[in-house]
Write a protein that holds these residues in place. Structure first.
Motif, PDB file in Angstrom:
ATOM      1  N   ILE A  73       1.059  -1.340  -0.337  1.00 21.99           N
ATOM      2  CA  ILE A  73      -0.063   0.194  -0.290  1.00 21.99           C
ATOM      3  C   ILE A  73       1.221   1.382  -0.238  1.00 21.99           C
ATOM      4  O   ILE A  73       0.738   2.450  -0.849  1.00 21.99           O
ATOM      5  N   VAL A  74       2.075   1.123   0.856  1.00 18.57           N
ATOM      6  CA  VAL A  74       2.695   2.461   1.370  1.00 18.57           C
ATOM      7  C   VAL A  74       3.212   3.030  -0.473  1.00 18.57           C
ATOM      8  O   VAL A  74       3.671   3.453  -0.766  1.00 18.57           O
ATOM      9  N   THR A  75       3.679   1.636  -0.655  1.00 16.06           N
ATOM     10  CA  THR A  75       4.717   1.546  -2.012  1.00 16.06           C
ATOM     11  C   THR A  75       3.899   1.807  -2.981  1.00 16.06           C
ATOM     12  O   THR A  75       4.813   3.068  -4.171  1.00 16.06           O
ATOM     13  N   GLN A  76       3.048   1.797  -3.242  1.00 17.79           N
ATOM     14  CA  GLN A  76       1.256   2.576  -4.306  1.00 17.79           C
ATOM     15  C   GLN A  76       0.892   3.595  -4.046  1.00 17.79           C
ATOM     16  O   GLN A  76       1.046   4.532  -5.022  1.00 17.79           O
ATOM     17  N   THR A  77       1.227   4.362  -2.708  1.00 16.77           N
ATOM     18  CA  THR A  77       1.227   5.522  -2.189  1.00 16.77           C
ATOM     19  C   THR A  77       2.420   6.253  -2.604  1.00 16.77           C
ATOM     20  O   THR A  77       2.133   7.503  -3.233  1.00 16.77           O
ATOM     21  N   GLY A  78       3.616   5.738  -2.706  1.00 19.64           N
ATOM     22  CA  GLY A  78       4.636   7.109  -3.055  1.00 19.64           C
ATOM     23  C   GLY A  78       4.868   7.772  -1.951  1.00 19.64           C
ATOM     24  O   GLY A  78       6.026   8.762  -1.750  1.00 19.64           O
ATOM     25  N   ARG A  79       4.172   7.497  -1.329  1.00 11.25           N
ATOM     26  CA  ARG A  79       4.550   8.531   0.693  1.00 11.25           C
ATOM     27  C   ARG A  79       4.672   7.828   1.385  1.00 11.25           C
ATOM     28  O   ARG A  79       3.811   6.913   2.178  1.00 11.25           O
ATOM     29  N   PRO A  80       5.785   7.713   2.441  1.00 14.61           N
ATOM     30  CA  PRO A  80       6.471   6.873   3.745  1.00 14.61           C
ATOM     31  C   PRO A  80       5.747   7.603   5.037  1.00 14.61           C
ATOM     32  O   PRO A  80       5.390   6.682   5.124  1.00 14.61           O
ATOM     33  N   GLN A  81       5.617   8.696   4.547  1.00 13.69           N
ATOM     34  CA  GLN A  81       4.852   9.181   6.125  1.00 13.69           C
ATOM     35  C   GLN A  81       3.470   8.751   5.621  1.00 13.69           C
ATOM     36  O   GLN A  81       2.761   8.583   6.835  1.00 13.69           O
ATOM     37  N   ALA A  82       3.093   7.975   4.923  1.00 13.43           N
ATOM     38  CA  ALA A  82       1.709   7.836   5.177  1.00 13.43           C
ATOM     39  C   ALA A  82       1.690   6.116   5.870  1.00 13.43           C
ATOM     40  O   ALA A  82       0.254   5.586   6.358  1.00 13.43           O
ATOM     41  N   THR A  83       3.032   6.191   6.078  1.00 15.01           N
ATOM     42  CA  THR A  83       2.961   4.862   6.471  1.00 15.01           C
ATOM     43  C   THR A  83       1.862   4.560   8.092  1.00 15.01           C
ATOM     44  O   THR A  83       1.130   2.905   7.847  1.00 15.01           O
TER      45      THR A  83
END
Length: 192
Positions: free
Chosen positions: A60-70
């Motif tokens: 999921i985080v890979t697909q968002t491209g946003r590590p801060q979303a972890t």
């Protein structure tokens, strides 16, 4: 004597930076012997199901491209697991596998912010950890606990690699997850 005073703030700062490790150790301490029944199958089931959640979070985080979303993604996934367990209508592995398949197709067809190589690594991780979890849930609980423990242990190593590389997920999550994964693996092997 002045050396001691100047060392204290730096030690405190270093300890403050290790909050993910402290949180992981604290949460693990709460769960040790949590079942209390000694029933291996009662422990393997939830740990096997949660093991499926870990690589799904990475996808999921890979697909968002946003590590801060972890961390928010983790919160949503944990809440979803709690709801699935409470409702007891659909087995959590079914929902997690369906979500993983959607993400795998989406990443394969539509691409990913981190590129195909990073997505490919995460996809392989999902397949390997997912297989360990599913086989661990399907076999005799005594064997299953070792397969699920292996999944947790190797996912901990996976987290530490991601922590070292500083890629995909937030560094604080990678540290926290790596520590908690290793401790869960040890609990499954040595304390059940």
């Amino acid at each position: 004597m002045t050396g001691t005073k100047s060392e204290s703030p730096s030690r405190a700062k270093a300890l403050t930076r290790r909050w993910p490790t402290a949180l992981a150790v604290g949460l693990s301490a709460l769960s040790v012997g949590g079942g209390g029944s000694g029933d291996v199958s009662a422990a393997v089931g939830p740990y096997g199901e949660i093991l499926l959640l870990l690589p799904l979070l990475y996808l999921i985080v890979t697909q968002t491209g946003r590590p801060q979303a972890t961390w928010p993604v983790l919160a949503v996934l944990v809440m979803a697991m709690i709801v699935l367990w409470a409702l007891d209508v659909v087995a959590p592995p079914v929902v997690l596998i369906a979500a993983a398949l959607v993400l795998l197709v989406w990443g394969t067809v539509g691409g990913t912010p981190h590129g195909r190589a990073t997505f490919g690594v995460q996809a392989v991780g999902m397949l390997i950890f997912g297989a360990l979890a599913l086989v661990g849930l399907a076999v005799d609980p005594e064997l299953g606990r070792y397969l699920v423990a292996a999944g947790w242990f190797f996912h901990g190593a996976w987290d530490f690699v991601h922590l070292r590389l500083g890629k995909v997920v937030s560094r604080t999550f990678a540290e926290w997850c790596g520590v908690i994964d290793i401790l869960v693996a040890a609990e499954l092997v040595f304390l059940l």
